[in-house]
Enzyme design. Structure first.
Site, short mmCIF file in Angstrom:
data_model
loop_
_atom_site.label_atom_id
_atom_site.label_comp_id
_atom_site.label_asym_id
_atom_site.label_seq_id
_atom_site.Cartn_x
_atom_site.Cartn_y
_atom_site.Cartn_z
CD GLU A 42 -2.60 1.35 2.58
OE1 GLU A 42 -2.96 2.49 2.94
OE2 GLU A 42 -2.84 0.32 3.24
NE ARG A 46 -0.60 8.69 4.86
CZ ARG A 46 -0.57 8.13 6.06
NH1 ARG A 46 0.40 8.44 6.90
NH2 ARG A 46 -1.49 7.25 6.41
CB THR A 69 -3.55 8.50 1.83
OG1 THR A 69 -2.69 7.73 2.68
CG2 THR A 69 -3.95 9.75 2.62
CE LYS A 129 -7.16 2.92 6.36
NZ LYS A 129 -5.96 3.59 5.80
#
Length: 205
Positions: A42, A46, A69, A129
């Site tokens: 993953e 960011r 994200t 999640k």
């Protein structure tokens, strides 16, 4: 071949959550993680380098590269264009949920409350999640949340460590956990990452 979210969650007990600043680290990092047994990677969106990091990691044999994200449909489109095989978001909005479902890509949206889960179920989603896990009440909270939703499986992420991961993974409603501990902060040490990945891949679930 398009992977389902269950396919992604079944690859290993831990999905490493990666914040990568330097594209030059992408290939050796992915090689170390895959060699250690962690194939689902993953890459969090960011950093300015994240999309290029994903493209580079996708060239590593065995790597299944996803984007984390992801906050909105625009970021979803960028991640898919960069080759993301799965999508992870910190929360769930209807626009992102509908766009992710329409894309046909494995999608793991973040939830922290029963209302979040119910909104996801309304969209046809049942894999989530749990985020941020440690500050949203930890395992006791997730046990309570999971009780009314027998069809749901979770990937808790946020504050989980190599020491606490086994307790989470022992729960029948948890498919895997997300963790950043596999890649320590500081200059990349592929041998160290591979060793930590091997330990993580060996956790029972």
């Amino acid at each position: 071949m398009t992977m389902t979210v269950d396919d992604v969650m079944a690859l290993a007990p831990v999905i490493p959550v990666l914040v990568v600043e330097n594209v030059d680290d992408a290939v050796p990092l992915a090689q170390a993680l895959v060699a250690g047994g962690l194939r689902a990677l993953e890459v969090t969106l960011r950093t300015p380098a994240a999309l290029d990091v994903m493209r580079a990691m996708a060239t590593v044999p065995g790597a299944v590269v996803g984007a984390g994200t992801v906050l909105n449909p625009g970021m979803l489109d960028e991640a898919l264009a960069a080759g993301a095989q799965f999508i992870v978001s910190p929360g769930l909005t209807e626009p992102l949920g509908k766009a992710a479902i329409a894309s046909g890509t494995a999608f793991l949206p973040g939830v922290a409350t029963a209302g979040d889960i119910m909104r996801g179920l309304d969209l046809g989603l049942d894999r989530f999640k749990f985020f941020p896990a440690s500050t949203s009440g930890g395992l006791p909270a997730l046990k309570a949340l999971a009780a009314p939703f027998g069809m749901v499986r979770f990937c808790p992420t946020g504050g989980i460590t190599t020491e606490t991961a086994p307790e989470w993974l022992a729960q029948p409603f948890i498919g895997c956990v997300g963790g950043s501990w596999v890649v320590p902060k500081g200059p990349l040490d592929p041998a160290r990452v591979e060793a930590l990945a091997r330990d993580a891949a060996g956790l029972a679930r």
